[in-house]
Design a protein around this motif. Structure first.
Motif, mmCIF file in Angstrom:
data_model
loop_
_atom_site.group_PDB
_atom_site.id
_atom_site.type_symbol
_atom_site.label_atom_id
_atom_site.label_comp_id
_atom_site.label_asym_id
_atom_site.label_seq_id
_atom_site.Cartn_x
_atom_site.Cartn_y
_atom_site.Cartn_z
ATOM 1 N N ASN A 91 -5.884 -38.417 26.539
ATOM 2 C CA ASN A 91 -6.178 -38.466 25.352
ATOM 3 C C ASN A 91 -7.339 -38.193 24.734
ATOM 4 O O ASN A 91 -7.918 -39.650 25.380
ATOM 5 C CB ASN A 91 -4.878 -39.651 24.492
ATOM 6 C CG ASN A 91 -3.791 -39.570 24.845
ATOM 7 O OD1 ASN A 91 -3.281 -38.368 24.481
ATOM 8 N ND2 ASN A 91 -2.352 -39.481 25.856
ATOM 9 N N ASN A 102 -4.303 -33.804 23.100
ATOM 10 C CA ASN A 102 -3.718 -34.620 24.178
ATOM 11 C C ASN A 102 -3.033 -33.895 24.947
ATOM 12 O O ASN A 102 -2.758 -32.862 24.737
ATOM 13 C CB ASN A 102 -1.898 -35.094 23.455
ATOM 14 C CG ASN A 102 -0.573 -35.210 24.127
ATOM 15 O OD1 ASN A 102 0.020 -34.710 23.920
ATOM 16 N ND2 ASN A 102 -0.855 -36.503 25.237
ATOM 17 N N ASN A 147 6.152 -36.275 24.277
ATOM 18 C CA ASN A 147 5.513 -36.043 22.867
ATOM 19 C C ASN A 147 6.465 -35.364 22.167
ATOM 20 O O ASN A 147 7.315 -35.078 22.058
ATOM 21 C CB ASN A 147 4.465 -34.915 23.285
ATOM 22 C CG ASN A 147 3.346 -35.146 24.017
ATOM 23 O OD1 ASN A 147 2.372 -35.919 23.638
ATOM 24 N ND2 ASN A 147 3.780 -35.172 25.372
ATOM 25 N N SER A 190 4.004 -28.266 21.352
ATOM 26 C CA SER A 190 2.772 -28.663 22.321
ATOM 27 C C SER A 190 2.326 -26.533 22.344
ATOM 28 O O SER A 190 3.459 -25.903 22.083
ATOM 29 C CB SER A 190 2.868 -29.046 23.458
ATOM 30 O OG SER A 190 3.781 -28.617 23.652
ATOM 31 N N SER A 243 10.713 -32.980 20.705
ATOM 32 C CA SER A 243 9.967 -33.781 21.720
ATOM 33 C C SER A 243 9.794 -32.838 23.412
ATOM 34 O O SER A 243 11.040 -32.276 23.396
ATOM 35 C CB SER A 243 10.323 -34.644 21.819
ATOM 36 O OG SER A 243 12.105 -35.506 22.439
ATOM 37 N N SER A 284 -1.715 -30.482 23.164
ATOM 38 C CA SER A 284 -1.122 -30.703 21.160
ATOM 39 C C SER A 284 -3.288 -31.037 21.226
ATOM 40 O O SER A 284 -3.244 -31.816 21.375
ATOM 41 C CB SER A 284 0.013 -31.208 20.972
ATOM 42 O OG SER A 284 0.724 -31.161 21.387
ATOM 43 N N ASN A 329 2.788 -38.921 20.705
ATOM 44 C CA ASN A 329 2.516 -39.191 21.918
ATOM 45 C C ASN A 329 2.160 -40.652 23.003
ATOM 46 O O ASN A 329 1.406 -41.249 22.348
ATOM 47 C CB ASN A 329 1.086 -38.606 22.356
ATOM 48 C CG ASN A 329 0.338 -38.540 23.573
ATOM 49 O OD1 ASN A 329 -0.391 -39.446 23.362
ATOM 50 N ND2 ASN A 329 1.551 -37.957 24.624
#
Lengths: 201, 201
Positions: free
Chosen positions: B189, B81, A189, B50, A119, B18, A81
């Protein structure tokens, strides 16, 4: 004094990131990756939540990619991340790292490592009334570069070999800002070695 | 038609997130948390990187906090995150979830769970020339609420009990946008049950 340094703005690029190995021995994986990465060309600081790298764009991207690859070559399921940033008003500390030359230190050691990544990235061009056009243009660029995966809420899906994805990310980060709109943030991510990727490449 | 729905804008709040348990049995932890969370009031979709939640602000925050708490009460070291978003131009799908009432479904079941979190948040008020003032004001708010931890590049450190941190995050997300500047993004985060937090509270 060069124009880039005016108004309290600096061309220094920053990345705040975390690497999360989904494994009981996550500390060994992170420490192992840190030992293999050459961080000579970036300023680096870690705390209990994340790590920040600052320096020339070329070295920040080179160091980040190496960190991910050294962690993921263990075979562990790893999540990355990161938030890349440039041009935040007042950002100037650590500019000494801008004196480094452009020779990348990690690329020669990771060039041959192949790694599929899935991603999701998002661009936030700050204080730019035309920011949605900037974003759409970069999504088109991802399609041209062959790394676009899918459209989604709040991000765009990218996938492919990590070298191709990183090339696109750096190119996009360069083009989504301008002299007029210097402050750009890009979040990314990545999911690597996920059980759901088995057989993907 | 209400003013909030004009210009293709909607009051729907989204969160792309996530949860990464740093443990070999990460799948069990995530699946277990998902089974305990009541997601009736949000639209939810997961992919290989995610999960996205969409709905009324109150339910998005309630569901997210519950997901984190159910994962972290296992004792595993968990990272969260997330990117909260509202007012993205053209964002309207899933507006049906805005018809839900404001009764939170998870809070009664998690209210008594205490959990220290160390976290870092950033606000991106889009297309707002005054965005730096908005950010400074919210950092001051974090200090007033007692959850501010430290200043840092590209984010602000928050910590404390998860309920206090989430209260601040929702309050900040509400105040950092306006009728004139509707599009707001907030990244967060969190690090939970980290080995480096032992003895923190």
């Amino acid at each position: 004094m060069k124009q880039e340094f005016s108004c309290g703005l600096s061309p220094i690029v920053g990345l705040r990131f975390s690497i999360h190995p989904m494994a009981d021995h996550f500390i060994d994986i992170i420490k192992g990756a840190l030992q293999e990465v050459d961080t000579t060309n970036v300023w680096m600081h870690s705390d209990d939540v994340s790590t920040v790298l600052r320096g020339k764009q070329v070295h920040v991207f080179d160091t980040a990619k190496a960190m991910i690859l050294h962690a993921s070559k263990t075979g562990a399921h790893v999540a990355f991340n990161g938030t890349f940033s440039i041009g935040c008003p007042g950002d100037s500390a650590g500019d000494v790292y801008l004196e480094k030359d452009d020779l990348v230190l990690n690329e020669p050691h990771i060039r041959e490592l192949k790694q599929y990544v899935s991603s999701q990235f998002a661009l936030y061009p700050m204080n730019n009334p035309d920011y949605m056009s900037v974003i759409y243009k970069e999504v088109d660029r991802a399609k041209e570069r062959g790394v676009f995966n899918e459209s989604m809420h709040y991000a765009s899906g990218l996938h492919g070999d990590i070298h191709d994805v990183f090339s696109f990310l750096e190119e996009s980060f360069t083009h989504a800002r301008s002299d007029e709109h210097k402050h750009l943030v890009m979040t990314i991510n990545m999911s690597i070695n996920s059980p759901s990727h088995k057989g993907t490449i």
